[in-house]
Design a protein around this motif. Structure first.
Motif, PDB file in Angstrom:
ATOM      1  N   SER A  79       0.858  -1.195   0.000  1.00 57.65           N
ATOM      2  CA  SER A  79       0.000   0.000   0.000  1.00 57.65           C
ATOM      3  C   SER A  79       0.885   1.232   0.000  1.00 57.65           C
ATOM      4  O   SER A  79       1.986   1.220   0.560  1.00 57.65           O
ATOM      5  N   CYS A  80       0.417   2.287  -0.647  1.00 53.55           N
ATOM      6  CA  CYS A  80       1.227   3.507  -0.768  1.00 53.55           C
ATOM      7  C   CYS A  80       0.298   4.714  -0.890  1.00 53.55           C
ATOM      8  O   CYS A  80      -0.610   4.725  -1.727  1.00 53.55           O
ATOM      9  N   ASP A  81       0.534   5.736  -0.041  1.00 58.05           N
ATOM     10  CA  ASP A  81      -0.268   6.958  -0.107  1.00 58.05           C
ATOM     11  C   ASP A  81       0.580   8.176  -0.474  1.00 58.05           C
ATOM     12  O   ASP A  81       0.160   9.321  -0.319  1.00 58.05           O
ATOM     13  N   LYS A  82       1.788   7.919  -0.996  1.00 60.74           N
ATOM     14  CA  LYS A  82       2.646   9.030  -1.417  1.00 60.74           C
ATOM     15  C   LYS A  82       2.142   9.603  -2.744  1.00 60.74           C
ATOM     16  O   LYS A  82       1.580   8.878  -3.566  1.00 60.74           O
ATOM     17  N   PRO A  83       2.355  10.894  -2.980  1.00 57.15           N
ATOM     18  CA  PRO A  83       1.931  11.480  -4.260  1.00 57.15           C
ATOM     19  C   PRO A  83       2.764  10.964  -5.425  1.00 57.15           C
ATOM     20  O   PRO A  83       3.941  10.646  -5.269  1.00 57.15           O
ATOM     21  N   GLY A  84       2.148  10.867  -6.584  1.00 54.24           N
ATOM     22  CA  GLY A  84       2.851  10.383  -7.766  1.00 54.24           C
ATOM     23  C   GLY A  84       2.896   8.871  -7.822  1.00 54.24           C
ATOM     24  O   GLY A  84       2.240   8.170  -7.055  1.00 54.24           O
ATOM     25  N   LYS A  85       3.681   8.362  -8.758  1.00 51.29           N
ATOM     26  CA  LYS A  85       3.799   6.924  -8.968  1.00 51.29           C
ATOM     27  C   LYS A  85       4.988   6.362  -8.188  1.00 51.29           C
ATOM     28  O   LYS A  85       5.986   7.041  -7.971  1.00 51.29           O
ATOM     29  N   CYS A  86       4.897   5.088  -7.794  1.00 53.17           N
ATOM     30  CA  CYS A  86       6.056   4.398  -7.231  1.00 53.17           C
ATOM     31  C   CYS A  86       7.077   4.201  -8.349  1.00 53.17           C
ATOM     32  O   CYS A  86       6.709   3.970  -9.501  1.00 53.17           O
ATOM     33  N   GLY A  87       8.337   4.271  -8.017  1.00 51.30           N
ATOM     34  CA  GLY A  87       9.361   4.082  -9.043  1.00 51.30           C
ATOM     35  C   GLY A  87      10.745   4.361  -8.502  1.00 51.30           C
ATOM     36  O   GLY A  87      10.991   4.328  -7.301  1.00 51.30           O
ATOM     37  N   PHE A  88      11.654   4.676  -9.413  1.00 50.64           N
ATOM     38  CA  PHE A  88      13.027   4.984  -9.006  1.00 50.64           C
ATOM     39  C   PHE A  88      13.702   5.803 -10.096  1.00 50.64           C
ATOM     40  O   PHE A  88      13.230   5.877 -11.244  1.00 50.64           O
ATOM     41  N   VAL A  89      14.801   6.435  -9.715  1.00 55.44           N
ATOM     42  CA  VAL A  89      15.561   7.301 -10.618  1.00 55.44           C
ATOM     43  C   VAL A  89      17.001   6.814 -10.675  1.00 55.44           C
ATOM     44  O   VAL A  89      17.604   6.494  -9.647  1.00 55.44           O
ATOM     45  N   LEU A  90      17.538   6.739 -11.876  1.00 55.11           N
ATOM     46  CA  LEU A  90      18.954   6.468 -12.083  1.00 55.11           C
ATOM     47  C   LEU A  90      19.611   7.729 -12.634  1.00 55.11           C
ATOM     48  O   LEU A  90      19.041   8.394 -13.502  1.00 55.11           O
ATOM     49  N   LYS A  91      20.803   8.061 -12.126  1.00 54.62           N
ATOM     50  CA  LYS A  91      21.520   9.244 -12.599  1.00 54.62           C
ATOM     51  C   LYS A  91      22.952   8.879 -12.950  1.00 54.62           C
ATOM     52  O   LYS A  91      23.563   8.010 -12.336  1.00 54.62           O
ATOM     53  N   THR A  92      23.474   9.573 -13.958  1.00 59.61           N
ATOM     54  CA  THR A  92      24.897   9.439 -14.274  1.00 59.61           C
ATOM     55  C   THR A  92      25.684  10.337 -13.338  1.00 59.61           C
ATOM     56  O   THR A  92      25.296  11.480 -13.071  1.00 59.61           O
ATOM     57  N   VAL A  93      26.776   9.813 -12.820  1.00 58.28           N
ATOM     58  CA  VAL A  93      27.674  10.592 -11.974  1.00 58.28           C
ATOM     59  C   VAL A  93      29.100  10.373 -12.467  1.00 58.28           C
ATOM     60  O   VAL A  93      29.384   9.440 -13.203  1.00 58.28           O
ATOM     61  N   SER A  94      29.998  11.259 -12.064  1.00 56.82           N
ATOM     62  CA  SER A  94      31.352  11.248 -12.605  1.00 56.82           C
ATOM     63  C   SER A  94      32.058   9.922 -12.380  1.00 56.82           C
ATOM     64  O   SER A  94      31.919   9.290 -11.336  1.00 56.82           O
ATOM     65  N   GLY A  95      32.804   9.522 -13.389  1.00 54.23           N
ATOM     66  CA  GLY A  95      33.636   8.329 -13.306  1.00 54.23           C
ATOM     67  C   GLY A  95      34.842   8.538 -14.190  1.00 54.23           C
ATOM     68  O   GLY A  95      34.923   9.501 -14.944  1.00 54.23           O
ATOM     69  N   GLU A  96      35.806   7.641 -14.102  1.00 54.62           N
ATOM     70  CA  GLU A  96      37.008   7.762 -14.920  1.00 54.62           C
ATOM     71  C   GLU A  96      36.697   7.398 -16.370  1.00 54.62           C
ATOM     72  O   GLU A  96      35.875   6.547 -16.645  1.00 54.62           O
ATOM     73  N   GLY A  97      37.397   8.059 -17.288  1.00 54.21           N
ATOM     74  CA  GLY A  97      37.260   7.699 -18.689  1.00 54.21           C
ATOM     75  C   GLY A  97      36.112   8.395 -19.386  1.00 54.21           C
ATOM     76  O   GLY A  97      35.617   9.430 -18.960  1.00 54.21           O
ATOM     77  N   LYS A  98      35.636   7.779 -20.469  1.00 57.67           N
ATOM     78  CA  LYS A  98      34.681   8.427 -21.354  1.00 57.67           C
ATOM     79  C   LYS A  98      33.246   8.316 -20.874  1.00 57.67           C
ATOM     80  O   LYS A  98      32.400   9.112 -21.258  1.00 57.67           O
ATOM     81  N   LEU A  99      32.929   7.302 -20.094  1.00 58.99           N
ATOM     82  CA  LEU A  99      31.556   7.065 -19.688  1.00 58.99           C
ATOM     83  C   LEU A  99      31.393   7.245 -18.185  1.00 58.99           C
ATOM     84  O   LEU A  99      32.263   6.901 -17.411  1.00 58.99           O
ATOM     85  N   ARG A 100      30.217   7.765 -17.792  1.00 55.27           N
ATOM     86  CA  ARG A 100      29.938   7.982 -16.372  1.00 55.27           C
ATOM     87  C   ARG A 100      29.314   6.749 -15.743  1.00 55.27           C
ATOM     88  O   ARG A 100      28.713   5.937 -16.424  1.00 55.27           O
ATOM     89  N   LYS A 101      29.426   6.657 -14.432  1.00 49.91           N
ATOM     90  CA  LYS A 101      28.749   5.590 -13.714  1.00 49.91           C
ATOM     91  C   LYS A 101      27.253   5.901 -13.646  1.00 49.91           C
ATOM     92  O   LYS A 101      26.844   7.054 -13.725  1.00 49.91           O
ATOM     93  N   MET A 102      26.466   4.858 -13.477  1.00 49.30           N
ATOM     94  CA  MET A 102      25.022   5.025 -13.308  1.00 49.30           C
ATOM     95  C   MET A 102      24.660   4.577 -11.899  1.00 49.30           C
ATOM     96  O   MET A 102      25.029   3.491 -11.474  1.00 49.30           O
ATOM     97  N   LYS A 103      23.949   5.454 -11.169  1.00 51.59           N
ATOM     98  CA  LYS A 103      23.637   5.188  -9.769  1.00 51.59           C
ATOM     99  C   LYS A 103      22.138   5.228  -9.522  1.00 51.59           C
ATOM    100  O   LYS A 103      21.390   5.939 -10.194  1.00 51.59           O
ATOM    101  N   LEU A 104      21.713   4.449  -8.520  1.00 52.61           N
ATOM    102  CA  LEU A 104      20.335   4.504  -8.038  1.00 52.61           C
ATOM    103  C   LEU A 104      20.234   5.601  -6.995  1.00 52.61           C
ATOM    104  O   LEU A 104      21.019   5.648  -6.038  1.00 52.61           O
ATOM    105  N   CYS A 105      19.270   6.503  -7.149  1.00 57.09           N
ATOM    106  CA  CYS A 105      19.047   7.575  -6.193  1.00 57.09           C
ATOM    107  C   CYS A 105      18.036   7.117  -5.142  1.00 57.09           C
ATOM    108  O   CYS A 105      16.997   6.552  -5.479  1.00 57.09           O
ATOM    109  N   THR A 106      18.351   7.399  -3.874  1.00 56.74           N
ATOM    110  CA  THR A 106      17.530   6.874  -2.790  1.00 56.74           C
ATOM    111  C   THR A 106      16.997   7.947  -1.841  1.00 56.74           C
ATOM    112  O   THR A 106      16.242   7.627  -0.930  1.00 56.74           O
ATOM    113  N   GLU A 107      17.387   9.195  -2.042  1.00 53.25           N
ATOM    114  CA  GLU A 107      16.976  10.252  -1.128  1.00 53.25           C
ATOM    115  C   GLU A 107      15.822  11.076  -1.689  1.00 53.25           C
ATOM    116  O   GLU A 107      15.675  11.233  -2.907  1.00 53.25           O
ATOM    117  N   LYS A 108      15.013  11.633  -0.792  1.00 56.36           N
ATOM    118  CA  LYS A 108      13.805  12.366  -1.169  1.00 56.36           C
ATOM    119  C   LYS A 108      14.115  13.532  -2.099  1.00 56.36           C
ATOM    120  O   LYS A 108      13.384  13.792  -3.065  1.00 56.36           O
TER     121      LYS A 108
END
Length: 362
Positions: free
Chosen positions: A262-291
């Motif tokens: 059950s969930c009464d939070k506004p919006g849809k349940c889900g998650f966000v992935l973001k690119t963050v700095s990493g070595e070389g040409k491609l960035r790392k992809m991270k799961l965001c967990t904070e509000k």
């Protein structure tokens, strides 16, 4: 005692129940391996590999050092070949880092700085293997490597090897390539390593090889059969996935975890992935967990979502056909070797507009 009969989901439960008392797992495995050494058996059971690959060996090393040293003395004695020894060394290196540790802040280009707090790496990205190996050597490596943790990642490895031979290296080694033989070999590897079958929806995925597509159906559950994976579609399409992974990017997914009843939070349940700095040409992809990472976005986060259960991949659609664009094995783009093996621009000719997806283990 009967760990070999347990599914990976139940083995995960064993690890979760042990919690900080990882010594119980390690002691049990150490005893079993000692008995096998005395019996002159060099086979390390699949369940033992899985438990050791996912247990908190950092905690064991810090809190139960004598037991930790005993385990690795046996593993070194137990390793029958170079690949097994490579796996042992990988475990040893992995034990040096606290489980889930990652940097809290990630600089981005320009004057602004994006705060990506308590995010975790998506595990299947930026690995690498020897592109000069033969197909048989690759398949043998996939059958034992601790880096490869599901059959989809193995499929991506074979496709990446084929694409590298076809577009960058000499493709003479592809003349004897047989898609049905490779499918059968991947199926055997899946069974021997007790990997979960993939969702039925992936059975129609076009996995381009040399002359034909790889038949995914033997690696997937049947229509209507229960599956331990969920295939989650990103809410937005993208232009060329590789360039997107080399700049600041946010990927939004809608998904309600089965444990969220059950969930009464506004919006849809889900998650966000973001690119963050990493070595070389491609960035790392991270799961965001904070509000704060979900401010002004159409989804909100629940703690049941775990990065280690995610496999990020990309699909290019053309009419009703959907083609896999493999992302797991891009590690060599982050090294100087990419200049001698081909460059990002070479691969951009293959990666078309596509949609990111997450294969999530529940």
């Amino acid at each position: 005692e009967n760990a070999d009969r347990l599914s990976t989901k139940k083995l995960d439960l064993v690890i979760e129940l042990a919690g900080s008392e990882v010594n119980f797992i390690v002691q049990n495995l150490t005893t079993q391996l000692s008995e096998q050494v005395r019996a002159q058996s060099s086979f390390i059971p699949i369940s033992s590999r899985y438990l050791l690959g996912n247990a908190d060996l950092y905690l064991c090393r810090e809190s139960y050092r004598e037991l930790f040293d005993q385990l690795f003395n046996i593993l070194e004695e137990h390793a029958p070949d170079k690949e097994s020894m490579r796996w042992v060394l990988h475990l040893l290196k992995k034990s040096e880092y606290k489980k889930g540790a990652s940097s809290s802040f990630a600089p981005v280009t320009g004057s602004a700085v994006t705060c990506v707090t308590r995010c975790y790496d998506i595990p299947n990205l930026y690995h690498e293997f020897d592109m000069n190996c033969s197909l048989n050597q690759l398949l043998e490596w996939l059958s034992t490597s601790d880096v490869v943790n599901n059959v989809f990642m193995a499929v991506e490895a074979v496709q990446t090897w084929v694409l590298n031979k076809k577009f960058i290296d000499d493709n003479t080694s592809l003349r004897s390539f047989n898609e049905s033989v490779v499918t059968n070999k991947l199926f055997q590897i899946m069974k021997s390593r007790a990997w979960l079958r993939l969702p039925h929806s992936l059975s129609s995925l076009e996995v381009y090889m040399y002359d034909d597509n790889l038949d995914m159906s033997p690696l997937c559950v049947s229509a209507g059969e229960k599956c331990s994976y969920v295939d989650i579609l990103c809410t937005d399409t993208c232009e060329n996935p590789l360039p997107l992974l080399s700049e600041e990017a946010t990927l939004v997914f809608q998904f309600q975890h089965p444990d969220v009843t059950s969930c009464d939070k506004p919006g849809k349940c889900g998650f966000v992935l973001k690119t963050v700095s990493g070595e070389g040409k491609l960035r790392k992809m991270k799961l965001c967990t904070e509000k704060e990472d979900y401010h002004d976005l159409p989804v909100h986060f629940h703690d049941q979502i775990r990065a280690e259960n995610m496999h990020l991949y990309c699909v290019y659609s053309e009419g009703e056909n959907k083609y896999l664009e493999p992302l797991s094995w891009l590690g060599w783009f982050n090294t100087e070797r990419c200049s001698s093996h081909g460059d990002l621009d070479d691969w951009n000719d293959y990666y078309y507009d596509g949609t990111f997806r997450v294969l999530y283990k529940i």
